[in-house]
Design a protein around this motif. Structure first.
Motif, PDB file in Angstrom:
ATOM      1  N   THR A  62       6.366 -11.440  25.942  1.00  0.00           N
ATOM      2  CA  THR A  62       4.946 -11.769  25.767  1.00  0.00           C
ATOM      3  C   THR A  62       4.121 -10.504  25.976  1.00  0.00           C
ATOM      4  O   THR A  62       4.657  -9.409  26.215  1.00  0.00           O
ATOM      5  N   GLU A  63       2.822 -10.649  25.880  1.00  0.00           N
ATOM      6  CA  GLU A  63       1.906  -9.538  26.111  1.00  0.00           C
ATOM      7  C   GLU A  63       0.674 -10.084  26.810  1.00  0.00           C
ATOM      8  O   GLU A  63       0.169 -11.141  26.448  1.00  0.00           O
ATOM      9  N   PHE A  64       0.236  -9.398  27.846  1.00  0.00           N
ATOM     10  CA  PHE A  64      -0.949  -9.889  28.547  1.00  0.00           C
ATOM     11  C   PHE A  64      -2.006  -8.800  28.657  1.00  0.00           C
ATOM     12  O   PHE A  64      -1.707  -7.606  28.666  1.00  0.00           O
ATOM     13  N   LEU A  65      -3.246  -9.236  28.697  1.00  0.00           N
ATOM     14  CA  LEU A  65      -4.404  -8.352  28.720  1.00  0.00           C
ATOM     15  C   LEU A  65      -4.808  -8.051  30.157  1.00  0.00           C
ATOM     16  O   LEU A  65      -4.894  -8.952  30.995  1.00  0.00           O
ATOM     17  N   ASP A  66      -5.037  -6.785  30.430  1.00  0.00           N
ATOM     18  CA  ASP A  66      -5.484  -6.380  31.765  1.00  0.00           C
ATOM     19  C   ASP A  66      -7.007  -6.509  31.832  1.00  0.00           C
ATOM     20  O   ASP A  66      -7.740  -5.595  31.478  1.00  0.00           O
ATOM     21  N   ASN A  67      -7.477  -7.691  32.242  1.00  0.00           N
ATOM     22  CA  ASN A  67      -8.918  -7.875  32.446  1.00  0.00           C
ATOM     23  C   ASN A  67      -9.149  -8.592  33.776  1.00  0.00           C
ATOM     24  O   ASN A  67      -8.216  -8.848  34.526  1.00  0.00           O
ATOM     25  N   ARG A  68     -10.373  -8.934  34.038  1.00  0.00           N
ATOM     26  CA  ARG A  68     -10.685  -9.531  35.346  1.00  0.00           C
ATOM     27  C   ARG A  68     -10.047 -10.909  35.512  1.00  0.00           C
ATOM     28  O   ARG A  68      -9.827 -11.349  36.634  1.00  0.00           O
ATOM     29  N   PHE A  69      -9.746 -11.583  34.405  1.00  0.00           N
ATOM     30  CA  PHE A  69      -9.127 -12.902  34.534  1.00  0.00           C
ATOM     31  C   PHE A  69      -7.730 -12.785  35.130  1.00  0.00           C
ATOM     32  O   PHE A  69      -7.341 -13.581  35.978  1.00  0.00           O
ATOM     33  N   ILE A  70      -6.953 -11.764  34.695  1.00  0.00           N
ATOM     34  CA  ILE A  70      -5.610 -11.599  35.254  1.00  0.00           C
ATOM     35  C   ILE A  70      -5.699 -11.233  36.724  1.00  0.00           C
ATOM     36  O   ILE A  70      -4.867 -11.641  37.542  1.00  0.00           O
ATOM     37  N   ARG A  71      -6.733 -10.489  37.099  1.00  0.00           N
ATOM     38  CA  ARG A  71      -6.898 -10.126  38.506  1.00  0.00           C
ATOM     39  C   ARG A  71      -7.263 -11.351  39.345  1.00  0.00           C
ATOM     40  O   ARG A  71      -6.759 -11.538  40.449  1.00  0.00           O
ATOM     41  N   ILE A  72      -8.159 -12.183  38.794  1.00  0.00           N
ATOM     42  CA  ILE A  72      -8.492 -13.441  39.478  1.00  0.00           C
ATOM     43  C   ILE A  72      -7.253 -14.325  39.563  1.00  0.00           C
ATOM     44  O   ILE A  72      -6.952 -14.921  40.601  1.00  0.00           O
ATOM     45  N   GLY A  73      -6.513 -14.389  38.441  1.00  0.00           N
ATOM     46  CA  GLY A  73      -5.296 -15.193  38.424  1.00  0.00           C
ATOM     47  C   GLY A  73      -4.271 -14.709  39.430  1.00  0.00           C
ATOM     48  O   GLY A  73      -3.608 -15.516  40.091  1.00  0.00           O
TER      49      GLY A  73
END
Length: 365
Positions: free
Chosen positions: A318-329
């Motif tokens: 898979t591929e994931f985006l490094d944004n604030r949502f991943i940090r919150i997650g």
């Protein structure tokens, strides 16, 4: 090597990408385990035989010695408990200590044909866990009311085949399917079986299915709902290989609602970040959907033969985006989901004993 049953290896890879102003990470996981003589067709036959045991016309003929496992199950389904204890004594004994069954199966009749409606509802026995795995009990108590995960499988005509649900609000695990004559039996939305679409997992076959799953999480009053994520599932089997391949095909817009700690609404949280939570979540989801240069997120589990010996192979990408949502997650993961070291140790011991029970039963068979 493949000399010993259960020998395994795992490999994890990650690559950083720069797409415009966005930073993403492509991740891949591969796992292999030695299965010796438990090859593809042996595994398929084991699954088919298990279904034949639960056949409505077969249950009444089961004559295994009575056992005391799962005393809450009464009537004809008790014979399935007795048979499970006869075929997998160590595994059944282990599971019965930590699960309480609220339902198991019912034999039914439609269009003059008998079939089994397998509807397993299980509840974790926290008191039993407390005696053997006290840290694990605390972990499960902390998960109460945290999430609901639902998975459904249907054939290419839209008829349901399989359901699996973990609901921490009701503290229940659900597994549902219908079967007749060793075959899986699709059913319509009203619950009626479709006998002419029944299928088996054995032999040479190539079948396509549709899988849908969704996740609802309630973290301190902040409610996250992914919607029904869709995936294509392909099942292939022959004398050398049996595999399940899945790829994401639908990624709906997720929804975030509620108020953090019952006080801070989502709009107030949005004021403290460059974007809003829902936009961040959906951008993150779309990155996973279009992963690997548009090829999408995918996963496979397969039984293969190598040098006359069987191996289990699993892979995912898979591929994931490094944004604030991943940090919150990740913060949610660390504080609510991630087991601490003491819990991890209990988990290692628990799954080690469970796996050993299964391997010993299979070795005896």
């Amino acid at each position: 090597d493949n000399k010993n049953f259960g020998n395994a290896r795992a490999e994890y890879r990650m690559r950083q990408n720069q797409i415009g102003s966005d930073k993403t990470y492509t991740t891949q996981l591969e796992f292999d385990a030695a299965l010796k003589r438990l090859d593809a067709q042996a595994m398929a036959r084991l699954l088919e035989t298990s279904l034949k045991v639960t056949d409505a016309d077969n249950i009444q003929n089961l004559k295994s010695p009575a056992v005391n496992f799962f005393p809450e199950i009464t009537g004809p389904p008790r014979k399935l408990i007795h048979q499970a204890a006869a075929d997998f004594p160590r595994t059944t004994n282990f599971i019965s200590k930590y699960l309480q069954l609220r339902s198991l199966a019912e034999t039914r009749t439609a269009q003059g044909k008998n079939y089994t409606d397998f509807s397993l509802r299980a509840h974790i026995n926290l008191d039993a866990l407390a005696d053997d795995y006290p840290q694990l009990k605390k972990f499960f108590k902390d998960l109460r009311n945290l999430f609901i995960w639902q998975l459904y499988l249907a054939n290419n005509k839209g008829h349901n085949i399989f359901s699996f649900i973990i609901n921490t609000q009701t503290e229940e695990i659900y597994l549902g399917f219908k079967t007749r004559g060793g075959k899986l039996l699709p059913w319509k939305s009203d619950g009626s079986p479709v006998f002419n679409e029944a299928f088996t997992l054995t032999g040479t076959t190539d079948q396509k299915f549709y899988m849908a799953f969704n996740l609802f999480v309630n973290v301190y009053g902040l409610k996250i709902n992914t919607g029904n994520i869709g995936a294509y599932l392909r099942y292939q089997a022959n004398n050398e290989k049996m595999s399940f391949f899945a790829k994401l095909t639908k990624m709906p817009e997720g929804k975030i609602s509620g108020a953090l700690f019952g006080v801070l609404p989502t709009w107030l949280i949005d004021m403290s970040i460059p974007s809003d939570l829902q936009t961040l979540m959906n951008k993150f989801s779309q990155t996973a959907f279009n992963a690997n240069n548009g090829e999408g997120s995918r996963a496979e589990i397969a039984w293969r033969k190598r040098g006359g010996q069987a191996t289990l192979h699993a892979s995912a990408s898979t591929e994931f985006l490094d944004n604030r949502f991943i940090r919150i997650g990740m913060k949610i993961w660390v504080r609510r989901f991630r087991p601490n070291e003491k819990v991890q140790e209990d988990l290692r011991i628990f799954f080690g004993r469970f796996t050993r029970a299964i391997l010993d039963d299979l070795a005896t068979m």
